[in-house]
Motif scaffolding. Structure first.
Motif, short mmCIF file in Angstrom:
data_model
loop_
_atom_site.label_atom_id
_atom_site.label_comp_id
_atom_site.label_asym_id
_atom_site.label_seq_id
_atom_site.Cartn_x
_atom_site.Cartn_y
_atom_site.Cartn_z
N PRO A 204 -31.85 26.85 -20.59
CA PRO A 204 -30.96 25.68 -20.67
C PRO A 204 -31.64 24.44 -20.08
CG PRO A 204 -30.28 27.11 -18.87
CD PRO A 204 -31.37 27.85 -19.61
N ALA A 205 -31.11 23.27 -20.43
CA ALA A 205 -31.65 22.01 -19.92
C ALA A 205 -31.54 21.95 -18.40
CB ALA A 205 -30.89 20.83 -20.54
N ASP A 206 -32.61 21.48 -17.79
CA ASP A 206 -32.68 21.40 -16.32
C ASP A 206 -33.33 20.06 -15.96
OD1 ASP A 206 -32.92 21.77 -13.61
OD2 ASP A 206 -34.60 23.18 -13.74
N ILE A 207 -32.52 19.09 -15.50
CA ILE A 207 -33.04 17.76 -15.18
C ILE A 207 -33.90 17.82 -13.92
CG2 ILE A 207 -32.42 15.40 -14.51
CD1 ILE A 207 -29.96 15.63 -16.25
N ARG A 208 -35.15 17.39 -14.02
CA ARG A 208 -36.08 17.38 -12.89
C ARG A 208 -36.42 15.96 -12.43
NH1 ARG A 208 -38.82 22.04 -11.60
NH2 ARG A 208 -37.51 23.85 -12.14
N VAL A 209 -36.34 14.97 -13.34
CA VAL A 209 -36.58 13.56 -12.97
C VAL A 209 -35.22 12.88 -12.89
CG1 VAL A 209 -37.70 11.39 -13.59
CG2 VAL A 209 -38.81 13.58 -14.13
N LYS A 210 -34.80 12.52 -11.68
CA LYS A 210 -33.47 11.96 -11.45
C LYS A 210 -33.60 10.58 -10.81
CE LYS A 210 -31.41 16.52 -10.75
NZ LYS A 210 -30.57 17.37 -9.83
N PHE A 211 -33.06 9.56 -11.49
CA PHE A 211 -33.10 8.21 -10.92
C PHE A 211 -32.14 8.15 -9.72
CE2 PHE A 211 -29.92 8.34 -14.22
CZ PHE A 211 -28.83 7.66 -13.70
N PRO A 212 -32.53 7.44 -8.66
CA PRO A 212 -31.68 7.36 -7.46
C PRO A 212 -30.68 6.20 -7.57
CG PRO A 212 -33.75 6.24 -7.06
CD PRO A 212 -33.83 6.78 -8.48
N ASP A 213 -29.75 6.10 -6.61
CA ASP A 213 -28.96 4.88 -6.47
C ASP A 213 -29.91 3.70 -6.35
OD1 ASP A 213 -26.63 6.30 -6.57
OD2 ASP A 213 -26.22 6.23 -4.43
N THR A 214 -29.65 2.66 -7.13
CA THR A 214 -30.61 1.56 -7.26
C THR A 214 -29.92 0.23 -6.98
OG1 THR A 214 -31.83 2.79 -8.94
CG2 THR A 214 -32.25 0.42 -8.81
N THR A 215 -30.58 -0.61 -6.20
CA THR A 215 -30.11 -1.98 -5.98
C THR A 215 -31.10 -2.93 -6.62
OG1 THR A 215 -29.02 -1.39 -3.91
CG2 THR A 215 -29.45 -3.72 -4.29
N ALA A 216 -30.61 -3.76 -7.53
CA ALA A 216 -31.48 -4.67 -8.29
C ALA A 216 -31.11 -6.10 -7.96
CB ALA A 216 -31.34 -4.43 -9.79
N MET A 217 -32.09 -6.98 -8.11
CA MET A 217 -31.85 -8.40 -7.92
C MET A 217 -31.29 -9.00 -9.21
SD MET A 217 -34.55 -11.36 -6.82
CE MET A 217 -34.06 -13.09 -6.74
N LEU A 218 -30.34 -9.90 -9.06
CA LEU A 218 -29.73 -10.58 -10.19
C LEU A 218 -30.81 -11.18 -11.09
CD1 LEU A 218 -26.93 -11.51 -11.35
CD2 LEU A 218 -27.33 -13.66 -10.12
N ALA A 219 -30.68 -10.96 -12.40
CA ALA A 219 -31.58 -11.48 -13.44
C ALA A 219 -32.92 -10.76 -13.50
CB ALA A 219 -31.81 -12.98 -13.29
N SER A 220 -33.09 -9.67 -12.75
CA SER A 220 -34.34 -8.91 -12.80
C SER A 220 -34.25 -7.82 -13.88
CB SER A 220 -34.63 -8.28 -11.44
OG SER A 220 -33.66 -7.28 -11.14
N ASN A 221 -35.36 -7.13 -14.10
CA ASN A 221 -35.41 -6.00 -15.03
C ASN A 221 -35.58 -4.72 -14.22
OD1 ASN A 221 -35.43 -7.97 -17.05
ND2 ASN A 221 -37.66 -7.97 -17.15
N ILE A 222 -34.88 -3.66 -14.62
CA ILE A 222 -35.01 -2.38 -13.91
C ILE A 222 -35.22 -1.26 -14.91
CG2 ILE A 222 -33.57 -3.14 -11.99
CD1 ILE A 222 -31.44 -1.19 -13.13
N THR A 223 -35.73 -0.13 -14.40
CA THR A 223 -36.01 1.05 -15.21
C THR A 223 -35.40 2.27 -14.53
OG1 THR A 223 -38.07 0.12 -16.09
CG2 THR A 223 -37.80 2.51 -16.17
N LEU A 224 -34.63 3.05 -15.29
CA LEU A 224 -34.06 4.31 -14.79
C LEU A 224 -34.70 5.45 -15.57
CD1 LEU A 224 -30.27 3.31 -14.64
CD2 LEU A 224 -32.03 3.02 -12.88
N GLU A 225 -35.19 6.49 -14.86
CA GLU A 225 -35.88 7.63 -15.48
C GLU A 225 -35.02 8.88 -15.40
OE1 GLU A 225 -40.56 6.48 -14.57
OE2 GLU A 225 -39.57 8.08 -13.41
N CYS A 226 -35.05 9.66 -16.47
CA CYS A 226 -34.32 10.94 -16.50
C CYS A 226 -35.05 11.86 -17.49
CB CYS A 226 -32.87 10.71 -16.91
SG CYS A 226 -31.87 12.22 -16.96
N PHE A 227 -35.52 13.01 -17.00
CA PHE A 227 -36.26 13.93 -17.88
C PHE A 227 -35.91 15.36 -17.48
CE2 PHE A 227 -39.96 16.33 -19.39
CZ PHE A 227 -40.03 15.88 -20.70
N ALA A 228 -35.79 16.23 -18.50
CA ALA A 228 -35.36 17.61 -18.25
C ALA A 228 -36.35 18.60 -18.84
CB ALA A 228 -33.97 17.83 -18.86
N LEU A 229 -36.47 19.75 -18.17
CA LEU A 229 -37.18 20.89 -18.70
C LEU A 229 -36.19 21.74 -19.49
CD1 LEU A 229 -39.26 21.93 -15.54
CD2 LEU A 229 -39.71 20.11 -17.20
N GLY A 230 -36.69 22.53 -20.44
CA GLY A 230 -35.81 23.40 -21.21
C GLY A 230 -36.41 23.78 -22.54
#
Length: 738
Positions: free
Chosen positions: A221-247
């Motif tokens: 079954p799918a098993d998420i190994r890359v988990k994005f944390p709680d993130t604080t971003a600056m207004l008008a900035s660009n951010i990236t969230l990562e999520c990847f699973a084995l399976g």
């Protein structure tokens, strides 16, 4: 002469104004240039002198020549920089006779990217069909903005990423959701620092796939190994969230925004589905984000929160000011930002939050700076305060030589010389010295120096002279007053929405045509375009009357109304002040000073009273889990004294998004609400009650049915996954595990 000379200097000189300020520098010790230039340039008259400070210590270039530091114009040049001696925070100080300004801070940091350890890496054995993780273990680097790739077998052959293979740009690790026989080989983590232009790579890690024991791949079954944390971003900035699973089969990634039907419009998902990009992040993007990994053997999911904060922005700041000696003056700076910025005002290297001068002196002249700072940035505002003094002069604004007044009306003869400090005023009529109540109660000298005559008669005609005197000298100016037959309008008070008539009439030669011209604050009223509010009263015009009707009076109609009666041979002018009373204007900028789990501290500035004191303020709030986001409700406490400018709002829910607004009320009613505050989230807190009436029983197809009661709300969920999701959405602190 001394006063004149001072004014000439005052008019041509000015304090330093920054045209270029130093910026942050990242330097590598093997740089071929071998130098750092910190730029600083100001415009000033006379030209400014420059000094530099490092970590609040002055660099004594004049007194102690240094082999590393030199000054070129206003620029600081560091030759052959060394980290231990030259890394730090620098500011440029520029000054002339008018004052001193300090530049924004600029940091000199030394960039580096260390080498990987030379120890051999252990091989990784994994069965075909299982997932694998190859650890990068990157060396230390500054700046920390580096990129990761993986070499496959030999340089410069780089491994391609897809929905089966993923390289995290947070950790550098290589993730393979399902290993295949073709993945066999040697892998090396390749780290690049684009800022310092250097790359390093690790020892090779052998990846050895093993065939399945029974000849057939197992499914996982799918098993998420890359988990994005709680993130604080600056207004008008660009951010990236990562999520990847084995399976096995390779999982499919789905992204969602909690409590929203769609992801924000400013999003983009990578081809593999493992990366969510959010561009130009705004406050409305705040919330929970969830990634779900799905394959035919099962699913896994992960959720974390995105918070958005902002750098300081000025709501109120200081400006260049020229003001008379001895005057009162207040300098204050107000800024918004998230978190709320720390604000300080610099004067002569002292730091204060606000300055109030009760009696200005020449020593108070100079350059002042406001600084607002929070985690995300720093904002500067510079201004020059110039205290002036001169003897009274009527050169620019003499008393009118020919003055006209209406019989039985009010006459004001203005006396407005240029003078500093404020002069003392005396008046004469001919050779007679006038005092308040000296001739009759209908003549008085006003605070601003003007002479007021009430119920004017022919006996008040004559030559009037204003004499102004201060400790710098004296001056005088004269004009002749003639009393005519005009009936002047009277000072009037009116309520918003009502109607008022200002009367004006004049005696004149009936053989001539007469015209009445009305103006407000010296702006002529255009009756063709302003007919909704202004109207001439034509009845009796043949008798020399030209009254003004003001309909549906609004706050902006307040001012000084001037009536001019004009014929081809003469004209006469009279005026009256219209005072408009009504509900208060909206309070000023509303700021969040502190945040707790069930409380916040609010701070605001007083709005316009509109000629009636504020009786009380009403505090309102809205939260963003309500069905109707426009549902504003009274907060606790609801009503505050009319002199209040802060409030402690209580009885809020923890971990909830709120906005606040303030409404002012006077005897005429409640005004418009203030602009809502920035969205904030209260701190989280443990729940104070637990669910009750928990019950469960077996369902169909291997399901279990669980129900419970929270207050009067009853929730039933069928299937463990849906129940868990709904519990997380509505009561984030309750976790049900199976």
């Amino acid at each position: 002469m001394a006063s004149t000379a001072f004014l000439l200097l005052d008019a041509t000189g000015y304090g330093p104004i920054f045209e270029e300020e130093p910026i942050d520098v990242v330097y590598t010790e093997d740089s071929p240039e071998g130098r750092i230039s910190m730029n600083c340039r100001v415009r000033a008259n006379p030209p400014a002198t420059y000094r530099w400070r490092r970590d609040n210590w002055e660099i004594k270039l004049m007194e102690q020549p240094d082999e590393h530091y030199s000054l070129v114009g206003g620029n600081l040049v560091i030759t052959n920089p060394r980290q231990k001696k030259h890394a730090g925070t620098y500011v440029c100080v520029a000054w002339n006779v008018y004052g001193t300004v300090i530049s924004k801070e600029a940091r000199v940091k030394f960039g580096y990217l260390e080498e990987f350890p030379q120890e051999e890496r252990d091989p990784v054995y994994v069965k075909e069909g299982q997932g694998a993780v190859l650890l990068c273990a990157p060396p230390k680097a500054w700046p920390q903005e580096v990129t990761y790739r993986w070499i496959y077998n030999e340089f410069p052959v780089f491994m391609f990423t897809d929905n089966r293979r993923f390289v995290s740009q947070k950790t550098g690790n290589l993730y393979i959701s399902k290993v295949e026989a073709q993945d066999a080989g040697n892998y090396s983590c390749f780290v690049s620092s684009p800022i310092i232009g250097k790359s390093v790579f690790s020892k090779f890690i052998p990846l050895i796939p093993l065939p399945p024991e029974d000849g057939e791949e197992r499914k996982y079954p799918a098993d998420i190994r890359v988990k994005f944390p709680d993130t604080t971003a600056m207004l008008a900035s660009n951010i990236t969230l990562e999520c990847f699973a084995l399976g096995n089969p390779i999982p499919h990634i789905v992204w969602r925004k909690v409590d929203a039907t769609d992801l924000p419009p400013n999003h983009e998902i990578s081809e593999s589905g493992a990366v969510l990009h959010l561009y130009n992040v705004q406050y409305e993007d705040v919330g929970g984000y969830e990634c779900e990994a799905i394959n035919t053997k099962g699913k896994d999911w992960h959720k974390a929160w995105l918070y958005v904060e902002s750098a300081p922005e000025w709501a109120e700041t200081i400006n260049n000011t020229q003001i008379d000696i001895g005057s009162e003056h207040t300098m204050r700076c107000v800024a918004s930002g998230k978190p709320f910025p720390f604000i300080r005002l610099l004067c002569f290297f002292l730091e204060v939050s606000a300055l109030k001068f009760s009696s200005l002196t020449f020593e108070d002249s100079g350059m002042y700076q406001c600084i607002a700072e929070n985690y995300w940035g720093i904002k500067y505002a510079n201004a020059e305060l110039r205290v002036i003094a001169c003897a009274p002069t009527f050169e620019f604004n003499p008393v009118k030589q020919q003055l006209l007044g209406a019989k039985d009306g009010r006459v004001v003869i203005e006396c407005k010389p240029r003078a500093a400090p404020r002069p003392r005023f005396t008046w004469t009529k001919g050779k007679e010295l006038l005092f308040n109540n000296s001739r009759s109660v209908h003549i008085s000298i006003m605070y601003d120096g003007s002479l007021e005559i009430l119920n004017a008669t022919k006996n008040d005609e004559g030559l009037y002279t204003c004499l102004a005197e201060n400790d710098r000298g004296k001056g005088s100016s004269s004009g002749y007053l003639t009393i005519t037959g005009q009936l002047a309008p009277e000072d009037t008070e009116v309520k918003v929405g009502d109607e008022v008539i200002l009367k004006c009439s004049a005696s004149y030669d009936p053989m001539l045509d007469i015209t009445f011209i009305w103006a407000i604050d010296f702006r002529v009223i255009n009756f063709d375009t302003e007919w909704r509010h202004y109207e001439r009263v034509m009845v009796g015009c043949e008798d020399g009357s030209g009254d003004l009707r003001i309909k549906n009076v609004q706050i902006w109609h307040e001012g000084r109304y001037t009536c001019t009666a004009q014929t081809v041979v003469d004209n006469d002018t009279a005026y009256a002040d219209l005072k408009v009373v009504g509900v208060p204007g909206p309070p000023g900028v509303l700021r969040i000073e502190e945040i707790g789990d069930t409380w916040v501290k609010l701070l605001w500035s007083k709005g316009a009273e509109h000629n009636s004191p504020i009786l009380y303020y009403t505090v309102q709030t809205r939260h963003f889990w309500a069905l109707n986001e426009d549902d504003w409700r009274n907060a606790t406490p609801t009503f505050l004294d009319g002199n209040a400018e802060r409030a402690d709002v209580t009885d809020l829910y923890p971990w909830m998004e709120y906005q606040f607004r303030i409404i002012a009320t006077n005897e005429y009613g409640s005004g418009e609400a203030s602009i809502p505050s920035l969205k904030i989230k209260t701190w989280d807190a443990p729940p104070v009650v637990s669910p009750t009436d928990v019950a469960g029983y077996g369902g169909r197809n291997g399901e279990i049915v669980i129900s419970w009661t929270v207050g009067v709300l009853h929730i039933s969920c069928f299937s463990n996954y849906n129940m868990y999701l709904l519990m997380m959405l509505m009561f984030t602190e309750y976790y049900i595990l199976f």
